[in-house]
Design a protein around this motif. Sequence first.
Motif, PDB file in Angstrom:
ATOM      1  N   UNK B  32       1.029  -1.260  -0.018  1.00 23.13           N
ATOM      2  CA  UNK B  32      -0.120  -0.184   0.027  1.00 23.13           C
ATOM      3  C   UNK B  32       0.885   1.277  -0.024  1.00 23.13           C
ATOM      4  N   UNK B  33       0.151   2.277  -0.355  1.00 24.41           N
ATOM      5  CA  UNK B  33       0.930   3.920  -0.426  1.00 24.41           C
ATOM      6  C   UNK B  33      -0.158   4.770  -0.450  1.00 24.41           C
ATOM      7  N   UNK B  34       0.316   5.624   0.154  1.00 27.98           N
ATOM      8  CA  UNK B  34      -0.767   6.824   0.262  1.00 27.98           C
ATOM      9  C   UNK B  34      -0.467   8.229  -0.361  1.00 27.98           C
ATOM     10  N   UNK B  35       0.818   8.297  -1.012  1.00 31.48           N
ATOM     11  CA  UNK B  35       1.078   9.557  -1.867  1.00 31.48           C
ATOM     12  C   UNK B  35       1.811   9.129  -2.835  1.00 31.48           C
ATOM     13  N   UNK B  36       2.228  10.202  -3.635  1.00 34.90           N
ATOM     14  CA  UNK B  36       3.157   9.792  -5.022  1.00 34.90           C
ATOM     15  C   UNK B  36       4.329   9.083  -4.668  1.00 34.90           C
ATOM     16  N   UNK B  37       5.258   9.828  -3.563  1.00 34.74           N
ATOM     17  CA  UNK B  37       6.527   9.305  -3.363  1.00 34.74           C
ATOM     18  C   UNK B  37       6.655   7.949  -3.018  1.00 34.74           C
ATOM     19  N   UNK B  38       5.675   7.766  -2.114  1.00 39.38           N
ATOM     20  CA  UNK B  38       5.466   6.400  -1.516  1.00 39.38           C
ATOM     21  C   UNK B  38       5.136   5.270  -2.686  1.00 39.38           C
ATOM     22  N   UNK B  39       4.289   5.558  -3.419  1.00 39.07           N
ATOM     23  CA  UNK B  39       3.833   4.853  -4.441  1.00 39.07           C
ATOM     24  C   UNK B  39       4.654   4.349  -5.404  1.00 39.07           C
ATOM     25  N   UNK B  68      -3.412  11.272 -11.873  1.00 37.56           N
ATOM     26  CA  UNK B  68      -3.189  11.088 -13.081  1.00 37.56           C
ATOM     27  C   UNK B  68      -1.655  11.314 -13.292  1.00 37.56           C
ATOM     28  N   UNK B  69      -0.949  12.068 -12.399  1.00 44.39           N
ATOM     29  CA  UNK B  69       0.578  12.148 -12.425  1.00 44.39           C
ATOM     30  C   UNK B  69       1.255  10.825 -12.085  1.00 44.39           C
ATOM     31  N   UNK B  70       0.455  10.260 -11.229  1.00 47.45           N
ATOM     32  CA  UNK B  70       1.112   8.611 -10.895  1.00 47.45           C
ATOM     33  C   UNK B  70       0.933   7.774 -11.858  1.00 47.45           C
ATOM     34  N   UNK B  71      -0.276   7.853 -12.441  1.00 54.55           N
ATOM     35  CA  UNK B  71      -0.557   6.899 -13.418  1.00 54.55           C
ATOM     36  C   UNK B  71       0.401   6.934 -14.534  1.00 54.55           C
ATOM     37  N   UNK B  72       0.633   8.446 -15.028  1.00 50.76           N
ATOM     38  CA  UNK B  72       1.612   8.525 -16.144  1.00 50.76           C
ATOM     39  C   UNK B  72       2.951   8.132 -15.653  1.00 50.76           C
ATOM     40  N   UNK B  73       3.514   8.180 -14.441  1.00 53.52           N
ATOM     41  CA  UNK B  73       4.506   7.914 -14.181  1.00 53.52           C
ATOM     42  C   UNK B  73       5.027   6.332 -14.144  1.00 53.52           C
ATOM     43  N   UNK B  74       3.688   5.907 -13.713  1.00 58.85           N
ATOM     44  CA  UNK B  74       3.864   4.179 -13.428  1.00 58.85           C
ATOM     45  C   UNK B  74       3.801   3.671 -14.796  1.00 58.85           C
ATOM     46  N   UNK B  75       3.079   4.172 -15.790  1.00 58.88           N
ATOM     47  CA  UNK B  75       3.066   3.590 -17.041  1.00 58.88           C
ATOM     48  C   UNK B  75       4.209   3.651 -17.750  1.00 58.88           C
ATOM     49  N   UNK B  76       4.923   4.953 -17.628  1.00 59.05           N
ATOM     50  CA  UNK B  76       6.260   5.237 -18.162  1.00 59.05           C
ATOM     51  C   UNK B  76       7.295   4.170 -17.451  1.00 59.05           C
ATOM     52  N   UNK B  77       7.253   3.885 -16.229  1.00 59.53           N
ATOM     53  CA  UNK B  77       8.034   3.116 -15.555  1.00 59.53           C
ATOM     54  C   UNK B  77       8.098   1.259 -15.944  1.00 59.53           C
ATOM     55  N   UNK B  78       6.679   0.912 -16.057  1.00 62.50           N
ATOM     56  CA  UNK B  78       6.332  -0.435 -16.549  1.00 62.50           C
ATOM     57  C   UNK B  78       5.379  -0.441 -17.281  1.00 62.50           C
ATOM     58  N   UNK B  79       5.217  -0.372 -18.455  1.00 66.47           N
ATOM     59  CA  UNK B  79       4.047  -0.086 -19.378  1.00 66.47           C
ATOM     60  C   UNK B  79       3.095  -1.556 -19.313  1.00 66.47           C
ATOM     61  N   UNK B  80       3.789  -2.796 -18.749  1.00 71.42           N
ATOM     62  CA  UNK B  80       3.099  -3.968 -18.792  1.00 71.42           C
ATOM     63  C   UNK B  80       2.199  -4.003 -17.497  1.00 71.42           C
ATOM     64  N   UNK B  81       2.180  -3.183 -16.594  1.00 68.92           N
ATOM     65  CA  UNK B  81       1.450  -3.165 -15.398  1.00 68.92           C
ATOM     66  C   UNK B  81       0.043  -2.633 -15.632  1.00 68.92           C
ATOM     67  N   UNK B  82      -0.903  -3.501 -14.971  1.00 71.31           N
ATOM     68  CA  UNK B  82      -2.315  -3.172 -15.301  1.00 71.31           C
ATOM     69  C   UNK B  82      -2.731  -2.351 -14.129  1.00 71.31           C
ATOM     70  N   UNK B  83      -3.075  -1.158 -14.578  1.00 71.10           N
ATOM     71  CA  UNK B  83      -3.548  -0.171 -13.409  1.00 71.10           C
ATOM     72  C   UNK B  83      -4.846  -0.030 -13.710  1.00 71.10           C
TER      73      UNK B  83
END
Lengths: 703, 134
Positions: B32-39, B68-83
């Motif tokens: 679990x994570x509650x903010x961007x940095x943590x996530x 949305x900022x987190x979504x963008x970052x996660x997808x660019x880190x690992x596009x195969x992840x299902x969010x």
Amino acid sequence: MIIEVLSFAVASVLFCLLGLVLFTGQRNNLPKRMLAISALASAAWAGSVTYQAIYGGLISLTLSLELLRSLAWFAFLLVMLRTAYNSTDNVSKRFRITFAGVSLFIIGLIMLAIYRLSGGSFFEVIAGNDVLAGYLLISVGGLVITEQLYRNTPEDHRWALKYFWLAIGSMFAYDFYLYSDALLFQRIDNELWNARGFIHAMVVPLIGVAIKREMQWSLGKSSIDVFISRRIVFHTTTLLAIGIYMILIGFGGYYVREYGGDWGEIAQATFMFGAVVTLFVLIFSGKLRSRVKVLIDKHFFHYKYDYREEWLRIIRTLSVNSDSERLHERAIRSLAQIIDSPGGVLWLKRETGRYEPESWWNMDSIKSRENEDSSFIRFLEEQQFVINLDEFRTDPEVYTRLAILEIPDWLKVIKKAWLVIPLMLKDELHGFVVLAHSPSHHRYFNWEDTDLLKTVGRQVASHIAQNSSARALINARRFEEINRLSAFIVHDLKNMIGQLSLVVSNAAKHKNNPLFIEDAVTTVENSVQKMNKLLSRVKGEVPGDSLVSFDFCSLLEDVVRARSKAGILPIPVLKCRVGPINISADNDRMAANLGHILENAQDATNEDGHITVTLDTRDGFAVLEIEDTGCGMDEKFIKERLFQPFESTKGTMGIGVFQVREYVQKLGGELEVESEPGKGTIFRMLIPLLSDSNVTQSTMSSA
Amino acid sequence: MIETSKRLLIIDDDAGIRSQLKWGFDDFDVYTADNRANAISQFKQYHPSVVTLDLGLPPDEEGESEGFAILYQLISLAPETKIIIVSGSESPINADKAASLGAFHYYPKPINLEQLKQIVEKAYQAYLMAKCKK
């Protein structure tokens, strides 16, 4: 003889006009009245000479009139001289003036006595040496006083008044020349005598110039304020035009008779009749009359209003901040006071397109509405015309000539109604005002009133529009606030429903697990907290975040530590140049904002770059500088995009620098940016310090 | 090792939701994570196959920008992840935006455990399929 008649007749007519014009003024002060009397006396004298030249006789009258005329001019000059002395505070001379006046009057009486003793023809009487000497003395006296007066006129009035003294002086000078010549040769020179009328006539325009140059002579307190009645000038102009027309007809008739041959007499009669009919047609043409009137009003007169005064009053009425009187009533009043109207009603356009009564001022409340497509509204909007209902009743042509206009029935019923003034906003009719009959302005309502009312109508319209848009803005803000609140409520409710339903769903499987029970209780507790927060927010107790005082430096340490852990390079270096300093803000929000700026700096800087965070104090502010050696921003970007909401170089929708600055400003601080492309960026945050004020407060209370 | 386990990252600022989802997804390894940095740091550390992401996160709890900022970052880190986006907002604009940024699903709150479980399961299957094809 003809020359004599013509000469004196012209003089008589011109002086007569001058006298009448002066008598029509409003403010009748002494010098002005004296001037008018002098002019009329001159006119009478010249008239009597004319009569005498044609029919003979009237010698005694002519002689006394000449003396009276001289006396009148003397009186005028003395009055002027007195005011001139008054203004220079030369009181001792006043006595001399009075003395001079009395003595001159006595001389005049002696002259009369001499005249009565002798008999015979006019020229014979005049030819007597003693009488001539008397006349000569009068002209000399006139010259002396004129010269005195000129020298006593203040420098700044000479420009206007020199024509006066020139006029009166030349009149006396000519008399002096005439009578000295007569005394010398023991006869009155016929040529000189005949020219006298013309000379006097020429003096009138000079006096006119002087009056024009200084409408209000301020020699001392009394002044000549010539106010020429518009009607007099109108009628004079009409008479003049008729006169010129008649002369032309005369020439025309003469020409026809001379060169018309056998048809001469008939042609002349026909021509004359036609010409006279034309004249009557022109005279009785109302349109021509009103046009000439407006033309004269517009071009020959001072304005009816003191526009400066009116404008100040209107603005004062509109902008005065009184609770007792609403803006709309003040709007009506600002229009009504221009023409002393005792009351009025304001209609404003609604969103439905209908014009509905909005406000009443000293008028019965009227509920009648008007559709935007009625001819009445269209007329107001297109013609932007002030409708004078009285005029419309008597002469609807004036309006219907321009466009179709039907006065609505409800307006016809209002007996008090007099004027309808459009309130134009750009090219749209924002509303209109109906004003009640004014007791004083009723008859003299003219283009100037309508022009002023129209313009003030525009002013009023924009004032009302501005006011209502300001109100709409406030409403929109409140609405936005409510929206935000309800969004917040929905958001929290969803979360609470979510977590409680999760507890229920999970309980089916885990209800026997004590760890789950513990967690479930925590979750419910969390929900209760949330509900309490929600409740207080709905009640309006806590709008937004809390303000607590904390040490800025230790907060920064936490933030920098968190950023260092994020695994992004370069790692920021913190330099606290001061001990613990307190600021008042919301910890979490401040931390999030700082973290955001640090993250931006990290994103902009290469892994081998540096990020330095420096904390210092200056003038009661905590000064935080976040300096990076990153790619920097150009001036245009800083100016146009950096502080815009939803802008980011990264193409994402992170909270922008905009939000950070908003928050810092809310705390009473400031966020500044210095940047150079390729070199790096400094974000400087100034937050007001708490410690100083705390210290002074505590020392003050302990002392 | 961890490659075979089902890893789920829950990003939500509400502690109650986090803990209850943890109980609900007891067949997953839940982080679990509650903010961007943590996530971001959790994501980088555990490489979860499925992520549930709340859009309204601090400092923009009432908006969507942080999510949305987190979504963008996660997808660019690992596009195969299902969010899976879990959002309080039902606005179709947000759903479209999430889809265009590469989110697997847009799930409007309030959370119903059974529904969310199905979606997360589907997301996990999709993740495995993509992995197989690779």
